[in-house]
Design a protein around this motif. Structure first.
Motif, PDB file in Angstrom:
ATOM      1  N   MET C   1       0.852  -1.199   0.000  1.00 42.90           N
ATOM      2  CA  MET C   1       0.000   0.000   0.000  1.00 42.90           C
ATOM      3  C   MET C   1       0.884   1.244   0.000  1.00 42.90           C
ATOM      4  O   MET C   1       1.902   1.279   0.665  1.00 42.90           O
ATOM      5  N   ASP C   2       0.433   2.241  -0.734  1.00 47.10           N
ATOM      6  CA  ASP C   2       1.219   3.485  -0.756  1.00 47.10           C
ATOM      7  C   ASP C   2       0.685   4.431   0.311  1.00 47.10           C
ATOM      8  O   ASP C   2       0.067   5.448   0.027  1.00 47.10           O
ATOM      9  N   LEU C   3       0.938   4.048   1.559  1.00 44.42           N
ATOM     10  CA  LEU C   3       0.449   4.852   2.677  1.00 44.42           C
ATOM     11  C   LEU C   3       1.336   6.067   2.874  1.00 44.42           C
ATOM     12  O   LEU C   3       2.533   6.028   2.614  1.00 44.42           O
ATOM     13  N   LYS C   4       0.726   7.129   3.379  1.00 44.52           N
ATOM     14  CA  LYS C   4       1.511   8.307   3.745  1.00 44.52           C
ATOM     15  C   LYS C   4       1.654   8.307   5.256  1.00 44.52           C
ATOM     16  O   LYS C   4       0.663   8.262   5.980  1.00 44.52           O
ATOM     17  N   SER C   5       2.876   8.337   5.712  1.00 43.90           N
ATOM     18  CA  SER C   5       3.130   8.268   7.151  1.00 43.90           C
ATOM     19  C   SER C   5       2.794   9.589   7.823  1.00 43.90           C
ATOM     20  O   SER C   5       2.832  10.646   7.201  1.00 43.90           O
ATOM     21  N   ILE C   6       2.507   9.502   9.112  1.00 50.28           N
ATOM     22  CA  ILE C   6       2.361  10.709   9.918  1.00 50.28           C
ATOM     23  C   ILE C   6       3.763  11.243  10.196  1.00 50.28           C
ATOM     24  O   ILE C   6       4.683  10.474  10.476  1.00 50.28           O
ATOM     25  N   ASP C   7       3.905  12.539  10.130  1.00 50.11           N
ATOM     26  CA  ASP C   7       5.211  13.152  10.309  1.00 50.11           C
ATOM     27  C   ASP C   7       5.462  13.395  11.806  1.00 50.11           C
ATOM     28  O   ASP C   7       5.334  14.512  12.288  1.00 50.11           O
ATOM     29  N   ALA C   8       5.770  12.353  12.520  1.00 48.31           N
ATOM     30  CA  ALA C   8       6.057  12.485  13.953  1.00 48.31           C
ATOM     31  C   ALA C   8       6.748  11.213  14.411  1.00 48.31           C
ATOM     32  O   ALA C   8       6.585  10.156  13.802  1.00 48.31           O
ATOM     33  N   LEU C   9       7.522  11.329  15.479  1.00 45.96           N
ATOM     34  CA  LEU C   9       8.265  10.171  15.981  1.00 45.96           C
ATOM     35  C   LEU C   9       7.774   9.786  17.374  1.00 45.96           C
ATOM     36  O   LEU C   9       7.360  10.644  18.153  1.00 45.96           O
ATOM     37  N   PRO C  10       7.828   8.499  17.683  1.00 46.36           N
ATOM     38  CA  PRO C  10       7.422   8.061  19.017  1.00 46.36           C
ATOM     39  C   PRO C  10       8.544   8.316  20.026  1.00 46.36           C
ATOM     40  O   PRO C  10       9.715   8.448  19.645  1.00 46.36           O
ATOM     41  N   THR C  11       8.187   8.352  21.299  1.00 44.57           N
ATOM     42  CA  THR C  11       9.216   8.367  22.333  1.00 44.57           C
ATOM     43  C   THR C  11       9.767   6.948  22.470  1.00 44.57           C
ATOM     44  O   THR C  11       9.187   5.990  21.949  1.00 44.57           O
ATOM     45  N   ASP C  12      10.875   6.813  23.180  1.00 42.39           N
ATOM     46  CA  ASP C  12      11.455   5.479  23.376  1.00 42.39           C
ATOM     47  C   ASP C  12      10.469   4.561  24.083  1.00 42.39           C
ATOM     48  O   ASP C  12      10.337   3.387  23.747  1.00 42.39           O
ATOM     49  N   ASP C  13       9.762   5.115  25.079  1.00 41.46           N
ATOM     50  CA  ASP C  13       8.767   4.332  25.810  1.00 41.46           C
ATOM     51  C   ASP C  13       7.682   3.810  24.883  1.00 41.46           C
ATOM     52  O   ASP C  13       7.298   2.650  24.929  1.00 41.46           O
ATOM     53  N   GLU C  14       7.202   4.714  24.058  1.00 42.11           N
ATOM     54  CA  GLU C  14       6.112   4.332  23.145  1.00 42.11           C
ATOM     55  C   GLU C  14       6.582   3.265  22.164  1.00 42.11           C
ATOM     56  O   GLU C  14       5.914   2.263  21.929  1.00 42.11           O
TER      57      GLU C  14
END
Lengths: 547, 289, 603
Positions: C1-14
């Motif tokens: 699938m040609d999904l578009k990612s959300i422009d954000a990063l998780p924390t290490d915990d997440e």
């Protein structure tokens, strides 16, 4: 194919097939509604193989993505053939009954083991085997391609190498299997249908066949030159030889859309007489001696167009053209009148009826039927015929009807322009979703998808290699010209490959770079493979290439 | 499917469909197996109101204005989704059906601005629905975040059609989905991101299937705002997209010699009613000469 | 699938929380979305943009869809939230026991509802399934590990303490309050060590499965069918027919899903079974899977039941270690894996097709039926969906034989059944009685009403009210059906004299408004209109005349029942309608209620 001049399958079959090889095409962006049919197939469990040097939105949907080096499609196709032959995946009965030249072909691909192809293309041998096996074993399988196959100097060989695969496996001439070029422009197919080819009369009738030509001459009350004419690149050569001195150019913008634009513009400027008929005052029109403002096909004209599944469909007028613009038919008829020949009616339906009287494959397609059936796929020989979803079922007839389909022995040839230390990057060109060609039409609507700046896209490694930053304006140079463009890093590109579009020549005139190396049989330039270098702007330009 | 599947003379796959006999409003008829009650009723000339149904989408089953009475079923059934079975006895205009449809129409009118929904007023009249009986909808601001179309969610009845068209019924882009639950459910991008920053590719297939005018071409929206939108002065002309070689069927909606909207016929074998951004919105060059 | 990612990063915990879930499975498949969202919630207390981005990338789920799913569930927060959340039950059984005093006290003395205060907040919650120790709450403290604790017998003081993070001593549930010798389904509950497989076997565990293996799947199917077991989740569908239908489907694989999303207000019997006798549920699922040839089974436990989920997970792991699950169950040619999946706060997921959607990683929206899950269930494959108690009953049937089961109850309603008694009753708890006992006798078994009896809610929020003159109703499927009532999920909530039934039905209306999934118009809009209308009734401010309001309510009832997709909407007005027939709901017919000091049900 096999002389028929159109894709063999219908879109509906694409949605019902089991394996699709999408070769040299980013249909998700360039043929989005065709890709809906591919998606229907995927939703049903079909496997999609995309062959493209770039990662694209299309490759994101693929079961497997094969990324050969630019211009190594024949090597790859031959290796697929090699696997099919050596693993017993060919349809021997079909080959025996319906084809010719198998033994020669077999010998010609013998050296192209998957390993040999891996070395040439960089596609892992295992992937080649996997695709070949899937294609060979499928009940139904299709090969579809776009300009990644045809915008090369050996375009015809590229296409033939793919057709060979369909002949090996019998994946042609039956429901859900076939070989299909996706036409890049709305009426490329219809232009061919109507005889806008140097060697064909309407209905793909051979212009050099005296008997056929005589039929048209009787109908038209005029003499037709008995020799085939020039296609676009022949015309450019003829201009160069100063043989061709006057040009009537309809709905094309060669000053921007043709490869090696410096050369094309020079040739156009040197003509004795240039007439341009277009919707806009294009760059080509600016060079013209006479400009004929025309009505648009969309919403301003009556007529027909033919799509990539050979479906003839009606164009209808919905709004009047702007003041001063005239219908193409009216302009041509008027021009002809001034040149001393009255073409008769300018009524679109009457002209169509004349064409179908002369072209057997269109004969059954009255306007009334085209409207009632939502378009008809040729051939449609009479007014009871429903049209033809797929071609060449004759190959499956027992005994075979008509001549056998020939295998073609073709040999890989690298792109005309080799990479050198001076020009170390391969430039390939293509389209983006919301834009089209030189942007004459698509540029008029405010697409939220369009980026502010036209860029040269490079693999992140190449930014490092050439010491440039994202967003930095650089000079892009080929042997023919140079342009400036900002750099954009695109991790989907392999190292060594640059990507640009032709969409906004007012920003970045990409065709100053591209190479006019043409397949003499097809007349298509090698837009997909130029050799370039990029330079920082603080480095002075050594010599002005081109002009 | 195997290569040996039956085909008709043109080579198309033929599914051998049996006929199913059923009774609708006292009339007995036979229809192909796999048809819906809605199909069958239509073949008798029965006009069934529908909102969330579209020929080119999976039935969403959400609006419930098409419910009919099926003898033996505990509740009414949605005619758009329920497939015919042999011996079914269906009533499309019984008191149970009329009562349910009337209240559904009243509930819709009380919570959604249905003013731009074709035929809605006619249905209210047919079923004696009084649109304000359960209150009036809450106004909501129009979402205007891109140049091509606007989202007026006061008119959104959550029919799911836009989600399906954006999703696996057509476009496979999945830029929008239903978010929240119950009365708080809305159509949304992730975190309500504006469309230009979302996955949206502006094919406008959501606009094409919207039954209530919640999604409108900018031209339509502006004309409606100026009280100048007039469908009686509009014509719809079918033609073909001028861009790539796929040959998509377009329906141009023209008012006062100006294209105000572009759709595609749902019956088109090329498009199934769906287009890309160029086909749907790329016509503006005509007016820029 | 040609999904578009959300422009954000998780924390290490997440990231770590997400990856830990994915590590439990061979492939990152879509059905892990809810477990992943739950894990993020458990770790940090809400699902951030970066966490959502990472979850979508890893599972290849379109961000918009994931957002739609995260916002569907009550226990998933999608905006920054305090780590400690006290979910205070505000539903019918706890209200009858004075929960409103707690919420009022918290609002005035701690913080308004949902407002963060010292990294904690409180929220009203629909029924938590702790009705026998009402008023109840569920405290969730995000972290590693997360702490999830059900609290019962709460008052304003202990609720404040709970919010401050203090350890609360609350009485353990004494769920079983009847003589043990009459118990069958509950026989081991409170006796067996729920964390010991050996103890379970010592109490007769795995005898049924051994017998099933000896006698074969078709024998099991016949026995369940002969026992005339009717489903205990609410709909009362013949279990034997369901099992037979799944077993006869040609398609594979097949699945067994144990519906442990017990969310009907006033219901807690399945919780008592799962917490008290978890190995029996594991054995029962194994038995069902054997009968229908399924190799994969899921238990969908409601999100508010942390202890039940933990006990089941422990039981599954123990069984697996001992060869009672896995490649060869008890050395027999049966293969089975069972997974516990937890809900996240959505009553609708108790509806079997909504549950399947939720399991697949989608919004818990019911499907159109037909096709039924026996044909096209989980992942489109034939699926047996049974309630916990139903499976437990099937275990007894196989162990003791159908005749032993049909010896109890009535010819049409065989066996014993669990009832959940709560409200103004002397000894709230789960009671197991043979079908056919009268309601009066059942209430007597629980020590009778505490303050006189004004009415009973039978069957749950989706059930019906029964008046004091109707207590001789026999508790069978057929008798309740004839009386226009329903056994539902076995709920019996007793209301004292002086109960403000307007407030009670308004509370029920609020419940349905809160829990409607929103998919169909009748339910999404209709439940809000019922709730609004009842607010007007309580305020004494009709829209038009009271006759207009009566007409409206009648029509809302009709459209909900007739035109909703699923049982939630179809039953959303049934308790209310039964109340209007028995109690003075309409102002014109009802004198202004006089407040009495003991009126716990009054607003």
């Amino acid at each position: 194919m096999f002389g028929a001049g159109g894709g063999t399958s219908s879109y509906r079959e694409v949605g019902e097939t089991d394996v699709v090889l999408l070769w040299g095409s980013n249909a998700r962006e360039t043929h989005p509604i065709f890709f809906h049919h591919v998606l229907r197939a995927i939703d049903r469990g079909a496997r999609l193989y995309v062959i493209d040097p770039r990662k694209t939105p299309s490759t994101a949907w693929a079961t497997r993505h094969l990324a050969p080096h630019v211009g190594t499609d024949i090597e790859l196709a031959h290796a697929v053939a090699h696997v099919l032959i050596h693993e017993g995946l060919v349809d021997e009965t079909f080959i025996r009954r319906a084809t010719a030249g198998f033994e020669d072909f077999k010998a010609s691909v013998e050296r192209w083991t998957p390993e040999a192809a891996e070395a040439a293309t960089s596609v892992p041998a295992a992937l080649i085997r996997e695709m070949a096996r899937d294609f060979g074993r499928a009940d139904r399988a299709m090969i579809c391609w776009t300009l990644g196959i045809t915008e090369h100097h050996d375009a015809v060989d590229n296409v033939l190498s793919l057709i060979n695969l369909a002949l090996l496996t019998g994946h042609v001439g039956k429901w859900g299997s076939g070989v299909n070029p996706l036409r890049g422009q709305n009426n490329v197919q219809g232009g061919g249908d109507a005889g806008a080819l140097p060697h064909k009369l309407p209905g793909f009738q051979d212009v050099e066949d005296d008997e056929i030509r005589a039929r048209y001459e009787r109908a038209w009350g005029a003499t037709i030159p008995p020799k085939k004419g020039w296609h676009l690149t022949d015309q450019l050569h003829a201009m160069e030889r100063r043989e061709l001195r006057a040009l009537y150019c309809l709905g094309e913008n060669p000053a921007q859309s043709e490869a090696d634009a410096h050369r094309v513009r020079k040739l156009l400027r040197e003509l004795d007489h240039l007439v341009v008929q277009d919707l806009f005052l294009t760059k080509t029109a600016e060079l013209a001696h006479v400009v004929l403002p025309a009505a648009a096909s969309l919403g301003e004209s009556e007529g027909t167009v033919t799509n990539s599944e050979r479906r003839v469909q009606r164009l209808r007028r919905a709004v009047p053209p702007p003041m001063g613009a005239r219908d193409d038919i009216w302009i041509i008829a008027e021009l002809s009148k001034r040149l001393g020949h009255d073409l008769g009616t300018t009524h679109a339906e009457a002209i169509w009826d004349e064409m179908r009287a002369l072209s057997p494959m269109h004969r059954g397609m009255s306007y009334a039927r085209l409207e009632a059936l939502g378009g008809i796929q040729w051939p449609c020989p009479d007014e009871t015929h429903p049209g033809t979803p797929f071609l060449h079922d004759r190959l499956w007839a027992e005994p075979r009807v008509g001549p056998p389909a020939p295998f073609h022995v073709v040999h890989p040839e690298p792109p005309v322009e080799a990479l050198t230390p001076e020009y170390p990057l391969r430039l390939t060109t293509g389209r983006r979703l919301s834009d089209y060609n030189t942007g004459v039409q698509s540029g008029a609507f405010a697409s939220p998808l369009r980026r502010a700046l036209e860029t040269i896209d490079l693999a992140p490694q190449d930014l490092v290699r050439f010491g440039v930053r994202e967003g930095e304006r650089v000079r892009v140079r080929s042997r023919r010209g140079a342009v400036e463009a900002p750099v954009r890093a695109d991790p989907r590109l392999p190292a060594g490959l640059a990507f640009m579009t032709l969409h906004r020549p007012e920003q970045v005139d990409t065709n100053l770079l591209t190479i006019e190396a043409t397949d003499p049989r097809a007349g298509t330039a090698e837009f997909k493979a130029a050799a370039i270098c990029i330079e920082r702007l603080d480095v002075p330009l050594q010599s002005e290439p081109g002009e | 499917m195997a290569a040996g599947s039956p085909t008709d003379p043109t080579g198309r796959l033929v599914t051998l469909r049996r006929k199913v006999q059923l009774t609708i409003d006292g009339a007995t008829l036979s229809v192909s197996e796999g048809s819906t009650i809605l199909d069958a009723a239509k073949s008798l000339g029965i006009d069934t109101p529908t909102l969330c149904f579209a020929q080119n989408l999976t039935p969403a089953n959400a609006c419930r204005v098409c419910v009919v009475e099926l003898e033996g079923a505990r509740t009414l059934v949605p005619s758009c989704a329920r497939r015919v079975e042999p011996g079914m006895v269906v009533h499309t205009d019984s008191a149970r059906v009329r009562d349910a449809r009337r209240t559904v129409l009243e509930l819709l009118a009380s919570s959604v601005d249905m003013s731009a929904t074709p035929k809605f007023a006619e249905w209210c009249e047919r079923y004696g629905a009084r649109p304000t009986r359960f209150g009036t909808p809450t106004p909501r601001p129009v979402v205007d975040d891109n140049a091509l179309f606007v989202r007026d969610y006061a008119k959104c009845m959550l029919c799911y059609k836009c989600v399906e068209a954006c999703g696996d019924d057509a476009q496979h882009t999945f830029a929008i989905a239903v978010a929240g639950r119950g009365a708080h459910a809305t159509i949304a991008t992730e975190l309500d991101t504006p469309l230009p920053d979302s996955a949206c590719v502006f094919c406008g297939n959501c606009v094409g299937v919207c039954p209530t005018g919640a999604l409108q071409f900018r031209a339509e929206h502006e004309l409606r705002e100026a009280d100048a939108w007039d469908e009686s002065r509009q014509s719809q002309i079918d033609t073909i997209c001028p861009y790539c070689g796929v040959g998509c069927s377009l329906t141009l909606h023209v008012q006062d010699e100006r294209i105000v909207k572009v759709t595609s016929p749902v019956g088109s074998e090329v498009t199934h009613g769906h287009l890309c951004v160029k086909g749907r919105f790329g016509f503006e060059y005509l007016g820029k000469r | 699938m040609d999904l578009k990612s959300i422009d954000a990063l998780p924390t290490d915990d997440e990231r770590e929380a997400i990856e830990r879930v994915l590590a439990t499975q061979p492939e990152p498949t879509r059905d892990l979305l809810l477990p992943v969202l739950r894990a993020i919630q458990a770790r940090v207390g809400f699902v951030s943009k970066g966490a959502l981005a990472h979850a979508c990338d890893r599972l290849q789920v379109p961000p918009a869809e994931a957002w739609g799913i995260a916002t569907f569930y009550h226990l998933i927060a999608t905006r920054p939230a305090p780590r400690t959340v006290l979910h205070v039950c505000d539903d019918v059984a706890c209200r009858a026991r004075g929960s409103e005093r707690i919420t009022k006290a918290l609002a005035s003395r701690f913080a308004p509802e949902a407002a963060a205060h010292h990294d904690a907040c409180w929220k009203r919650s629909p029924c938590l399934g702790q009705c026998e120790r009402a008023p109840a709450a569920l405290r969730i403290r995000a972290g590693e590990p997360v702490e999830e604790r059900a609290l019962g017998g709460l008052d304003a003081v202990s609720a404040m303490d709970a919010l401050r993070g203090e350890t609360i001593a609350v009485p353990a549930p004494a769920s079983i309050q009847q003589p043990r010798d009459s118990l069958r389904l509950l026989a081991r509950v409170g006796v067996v060590d729920p964390e010991s497989l050996d103890d379970y076997r010592a109490h007769g565990g795995y005898a049924a499965l051994r017998r099933a293996h000896e006698l074969g799947a078709s024998w099991v199917l016949r026995e369940v069918s002969d026992a005339k077991l009717l489903g205990r989740g609410g709909a009362g569908f013949p279990a034997g027919r369901k099992w037979g239908a799944v077993a006869s489907q040609p398609a594979r694989p097949r699945y067994v899903v144990c519906n442990a999303d017990e969310s009907e207000p006033g219901t807690f019997k399945d919780r008592v079974l799962m917490e008290g006798d978890p190995f029996a549920i594991v054995e029962a699922i194994t038995l069902a899977a054997f009968a229908v040839s399924a190799e994969r089974a899921f238990v969908y436990v409601r999100g508010e039941y942390p202890l039940a989920a933990a006990r089941l997970e422990h039981a599954i792991a123990s069984a697996r270690r001992r060869g009672l699950l896995g490649e060869s169950v008890m050395g027999h040619a049966q293969r089975l894996e069972i997974e516990v999946r937890r809900g996240a706060g959505a009553y609708i997921c108790g509806e079997e097709t909504a549950l399947l959607e939720s399991l697949e990683g989608r919004r818990g929206e019911p499907r159109a039926k037909p096709p039924f899950p026996v044909e096209q269930g989980l992942f489109g494959k034939p699926t047996l969906v049974n309630n916990v108690e139903t499976l437990a009953a099937a275990l007894l049937i196989v162990r003791d034989g159908a005749p032993a089961f049909t010896a109890l109850g009535t010819p049409e309603s065989s066996g014993t059944r669990l009832f959940c008694l709560s409200g103004d009753v002397t000894r709230p708890g789960v009671y197991e009685v043979p079908m056919g006992l009268t309601l009066r006798a059942l209430i007597a078994l629980a020590g009778g009403a505490t303050h006189g009896l004004a009415g009973v809610l039978l069957g749950g929020a989706a059930g019906t009210f029964v008046g004091p003159d109707e207590l001789d109703l026999k508790l069978t499927f057929e008798d309740t059906r004839r009386a226009g009532a329903t056994l539902g999920s076995g709920v019996v909530i007793v209301f004292r004299e002086g109960t403000d039934f307007r407030a009670v039905v308004h509370g029920l209306a609020g419940f349905f408004r809160h829990e409607s999934c929103g998919q169909c118009v009748p339910c999404r809009v209709g439940t809000t209109k019922v709730d609004d209308l009842l607010a007007r009734v309580r305020a004494g401010t009709p829209d038009g005349t009271w006759d207009d309001e009566r007409d409206r309510l009648r029509e809302l009832g009709h459209v909900l029942r007739e035109a909703s997709i699923c049982g939630l909407g179809q039953a959303a007005a049934s308790a209310l309608e039964s109340a209007t027939q028995r109690f003075a709901i309409w102002p014109a017919a009802m004198p202004t209620p006089t407040p009495t000091p003991s009126n716990g049900g009054k607003a």
